[in-house]
Design a protein around this motif. Structure first.
Motif, PDB file in Angstrom:
ATOM      1  N   LEU A 141      45.737  53.785  54.101  1.00 32.31           N
ATOM      2  CA  LEU A 141      44.903  52.866  53.329  1.00 32.31           C
ATOM      3  C   LEU A 141      45.741  51.765  52.678  1.00 32.31           C
ATOM      4  N   ALA A 142      46.903  52.127  52.136  1.00 30.65           N
ATOM      5  CA  ALA A 142      47.759  51.128  51.495  1.00 30.65           C
ATOM      6  C   ALA A 142      48.309  50.141  52.522  1.00 30.65           C
ATOM      7  N   THR A 143      48.746  50.652  53.666  1.00 33.40           N
ATOM      8  CA  THR A 143      49.270  49.777  54.716  1.00 33.40           C
ATOM      9  C   THR A 143      48.196  48.828  55.220  1.00 33.40           C
ATOM     10  N   THR A 144      46.984  49.349  55.409  1.00 33.64           N
ATOM     11  CA  THR A 144      45.886  48.514  55.882  1.00 33.64           C
ATOM     12  C   THR A 144      45.504  47.469  54.836  1.00 33.64           C
ATOM     13  N   ALA A 145      45.560  47.833  53.564  1.00 36.37           N
ATOM     14  CA  ALA A 145      45.247  46.880  52.500  1.00 36.37           C
ATOM     15  C   ALA A 145      46.283  45.764  52.422  1.00 36.37           C
ATOM     16  N   LEU A 146      47.509  46.052  52.830  1.00 35.43           N
ATOM     17  CA  LEU A 146      48.565  45.035  52.817  1.00 35.43           C
ATOM     18  C   LEU A 146      48.456  44.061  53.990  1.00 35.43           C
ATOM     19  N   LYS A 147      47.788  44.466  55.064  1.00 38.91           N
ATOM     20  CA  LYS A 147      47.792  43.692  56.305  1.00 38.91           C
ATOM     21  C   LYS A 147      47.386  42.232  56.143  1.00 38.91           C
ATOM     22  N   PRO A 148      46.253  41.916  55.478  1.00 41.21           N
ATOM     23  CA  PRO A 148      45.884  40.496  55.391  1.00 41.21           C
ATOM     24  C   PRO A 148      46.961  39.640  54.722  1.00 41.21           C
ATOM     25  N   SER A 149      47.566  40.157  53.655  1.00 38.55           N
ATOM     26  CA  SER A 149      48.602  39.404  52.960  1.00 38.55           C
ATOM     27  C   SER A 149      49.854  39.261  53.821  1.00 38.55           C
ATOM     28  N   VAL A 150      50.233  40.334  54.508  1.00 37.81           N
ATOM     29  CA  VAL A 150      51.411  40.289  55.380  1.00 37.81           C
ATOM     30  C   VAL A 150      51.182  39.301  56.515  1.00 37.81           C
ATOM     31  N   HIS A 151      50.013  39.352  57.129  1.00 36.47           N
ATOM     32  CA  HIS A 151      49.711  38.443  58.239  1.00 36.47           C
ATOM     33  C   HIS A 151      49.676  36.999  57.766  1.00 36.47           C
ATOM     34  N   ARG A 152      49.123  36.760  56.572  1.00 36.37           N
ATOM     35  CA  ARG A 152      49.080  35.402  56.039  1.00 36.37           C
ATOM     36  C   ARG A 152      50.507  34.874  55.816  1.00 36.37           C
ATOM     37  N   ALA A 153      51.380  35.704  55.281  1.00 32.04           N
ATOM     38  CA  ALA A 153      52.775  35.299  55.066  1.00 32.04           C
ATOM     39  C   ALA A 153      53.456  35.001  56.391  1.00 32.04           C
ATOM     40  N   ARG A 154      53.235  35.852  57.371  1.00 28.45           N
ATOM     41  CA  ARG A 154      53.861  35.632  58.677  1.00 28.45           C
ATOM     42  C   ARG A 154      53.402  34.320  59.301  1.00 28.45           C
ATOM     43  N   GLU A 155      52.111  34.030  59.186  1.00 21.98           N
ATOM     44  CA  GLU A 155      51.584  32.778  59.724  1.00 21.98           C
ATOM     45  C   GLU A 155      52.184  31.573  58.990  1.00 21.98           C
ATOM     46  N   THR A 188      59.694  41.212  81.264  1.00 17.10           N
ATOM     47  CA  THR A 188      60.537  41.189  80.065  1.00 17.10           C
ATOM     48  C   THR A 188      59.974  42.166  79.038  1.00 17.10           C
ATOM     49  N   ARG A 189      60.872  42.808  78.314  1.00 18.22           N
ATOM     50  CA  ARG A 189      60.467  43.827  77.343  1.00 18.22           C
ATOM     51  C   ARG A 189      60.243  43.175  75.980  1.00 18.22           C
ATOM     52  N   HIS A 190      59.120  43.496  75.376  1.00 16.69           N
ATOM     53  CA  HIS A 190      58.779  42.950  74.069  1.00 16.69           C
ATOM     54  C   HIS A 190      58.539  44.092  73.090  1.00 16.69           C
ATOM     55  N   LEU A 191      58.851  43.825  71.805  1.00 17.69           N
ATOM     56  CA  LEU A 191      58.627  44.792  70.743  1.00 17.69           C
ATOM     57  C   LEU A 191      57.554  44.255  69.802  1.00 17.69           C
ATOM     58  N   HIS A 192      56.840  45.171  69.158  1.00 16.21           N
ATOM     59  CA  HIS A 192      55.755  44.825  68.237  1.00 16.21           C
ATOM     60  C   HIS A 192      56.062  45.444  66.880  1.00 16.21           C
ATOM     61  N   CYS A 193      56.094  44.624  65.824  1.00 19.90           N
ATOM     62  CA  CYS A 193      56.448  45.099  64.481  1.00 19.90           C
ATOM     63  C   CYS A 193      55.369  46.002  63.902  1.00 19.90           C
ATOM     64  N   GLU A 194      55.790  47.106  63.312  1.00 19.82           N
ATOM     65  CA  GLU A 194      54.840  48.060  62.748  1.00 19.82           C
ATOM     66  C   GLU A 194      54.171  47.541  61.482  1.00 19.82           C
ATOM     67  N   LEU A 195      54.801  46.602  60.780  1.00 18.96           N
ATOM     68  CA  LEU A 195      54.252  46.119  59.515  1.00 18.96           C
ATOM     69  C   LEU A 195      53.486  44.815  59.662  1.00 18.96           C
ATOM     70  N   CYS A 196      54.140  43.791  60.191  1.00 23.59           N
ATOM     71  CA  CYS A 196      53.534  42.458  60.194  1.00 23.59           C
ATOM     72  C   CYS A 196      52.878  42.074  61.519  1.00 23.59           C
ATOM     73  N   GLY A 197      53.132  42.829  62.579  1.00 20.33           N
ATOM     74  CA  GLY A 197      52.515  42.537  63.862  1.00 20.33           C
ATOM     75  C   GLY A 197      53.252  41.493  64.688  1.00 20.33           C
ATOM     76  N   GLU A 198      54.412  41.018  64.208  1.00 19.56           N
ATOM     77  CA  GLU A 198      55.188  40.052  64.974  1.00 19.56           C
ATOM     78  C   GLU A 198      55.656  40.679  66.281  1.00 19.56           C
ATOM     79  N   GLU A 199      55.778  39.862  67.319  1.00 24.52           N
ATOM     80  CA  GLU A 199      56.271  40.321  68.616  1.00 24.52           C
ATOM     81  C   GLU A 199      57.466  39.471  69.015  1.00 24.52           C
ATOM     82  N   TRP A 200      58.447  40.117  69.614  1.00 20.50           N
ATOM     83  CA  TRP A 200      59.649  39.388  70.037  1.00 20.50           C
ATOM     84  C   TRP A 200      60.243  40.055  71.275  1.00 20.50           C
ATOM     85  N   ARG A 201      61.028  39.268  72.003  1.00 15.94           N
ATOM     86  CA  ARG A 201      61.640  39.753  73.244  1.00 15.94           C
ATOM     87  C   ARG A 201      62.896  40.530  72.953  1.00 15.94           C
TER      88      ARG A 201
END
Length: 201
Positions: A141-155, A188-201
Motif C-alpha cells: 500500500l505504501a509503495t503504491t501510494a508513492l507511485k504517482p509522486s515517483v512517476h511525476r518526478a521521473r517525468e 537487447t536486454r532491458h531492465l525495469h526499475c522496481e520503484l520508479c518504472g524507468e527502463e534502461w538497456r
C-alpha cells in the motif's frame, strides 16, 4: 494511472477469473490514484553535474533525496486504507488501525515511506505490528501510494538522464534495483526499475 490501466485490469479479470478478488481490489486502488500530485518542486541538476554522475555510475537521485510529494502520498495512502477497510477482508481491523495511526500521528506516514524507500524491513515490521497488519500489505500500500509522486518526478527530470551512457544494473534515475528484465525485438536486454518504472538497456 489512466483508463488504459483499468481496461487492462478488466481484461485480466475476464481472462483469469480465479484472481478476480485481488484484481478487483487493485482496480479500486487504481481509481483512487486518479488526479496525480502537485508539480515537482526541486532544483534541476545542471548538465555538467548530470553528465559527471552518469559517467561515474551515479544515478540522478538516490532514494534519500528523491523530490517526492510525501504529503500527497500520505493522503493517497489514507484513501487506500479507508477504501479497503470498508471491504469484507480478514485484515479490515488492521487497516482501520493503520488509518487511525496515519491521522493521529503526522509523522507516521513519513516514517512508513522512509522505511519503504530505505528498504528497512525491521522498521516496516515494527510499524505493521503496531497496527496488527501484515508487513507485506503495508509495504504494498505504501509503495503504491508513492507511485504517482515517483512517476511525476521521473517525468520532470527524464531529460537530464543520459541513458545512452548508462551501463549499470541499477536505475539511472533513483538507483533502485530492477524488478524484471526483458529482451527487445532486436535482442537487447532491458531492465525495469522496481520503484520508479524507468527502463534502461
Amino acid at each position: 494511472m489512466n483508463d488504459g490501466m483499468l481496461d487492462h485490469i478488466d481484461r485480466l479479470i475476464k481472462e483469469r477469473p480465479e484472481y478476480e478478488e485481488v484484481l478487483h481490489a487493485y482496480r479500486g486502488l487504481v481509481q483512487l490514484m486518479e488526479g496525480g500530485t502537485d508539480p515537482v518542486r526541486a532544483d534541476t541538476p545542471g548538465e555538467e553535474l548530470t553528465a559527471r554522475k552518469m559517467d561515474e555510475g551515479f544515478p540522478l537521485f538516490s532514494t534519500d533525496d528523491l523530490p517526492l510529494d510525501l504529503e500527497s502520498a500520505s493522503a493517497l495512502l489514507g484513501r487506500f486504507l479507508k477504501h479497503l477497510s470498508r471491504a469484507e477482508r480478514e485484515d479490515r481491523e488492521g487497516l482501520r488501525k493503520a488509518m487511525d495511526a496515519l491521522h493521529a500521528d503526522e509523522d507516521w506516514g513519513g516514517r512508513l515511506f522512509q522505511a519503504v524507500l530505505a528498504k528497512d524491513r525491521s522498521a516496516l515490521a515494527d510499524l505493521a505490528r503496531a497496527v496488527d497488519l501484515s508487513p507485506k500489505v503495508l509495504l504494498f500500500l505504501a509503495t503504491t501510494a508513492l507511485k504517482p509522486s515517483v512517476h511525476r518526478a521521473r517525468e520532470a527530470f527524464s531529460r537530464y538522464m543520459q541513458k545512452d551512457r548508462w551501463e549499470e544494473g541499477y536505475c539511472p534515475f533513483c538507483g533502485s534495483p530492477p524488478d524484471m528484465a526483458y529482451l527487445s525485438p532486436r535482442g537487447t536486454r532491458h531492465l525495469h526499475c522496481e520503484l520508479c518504472g524507468e527502463e534502461w538497456r
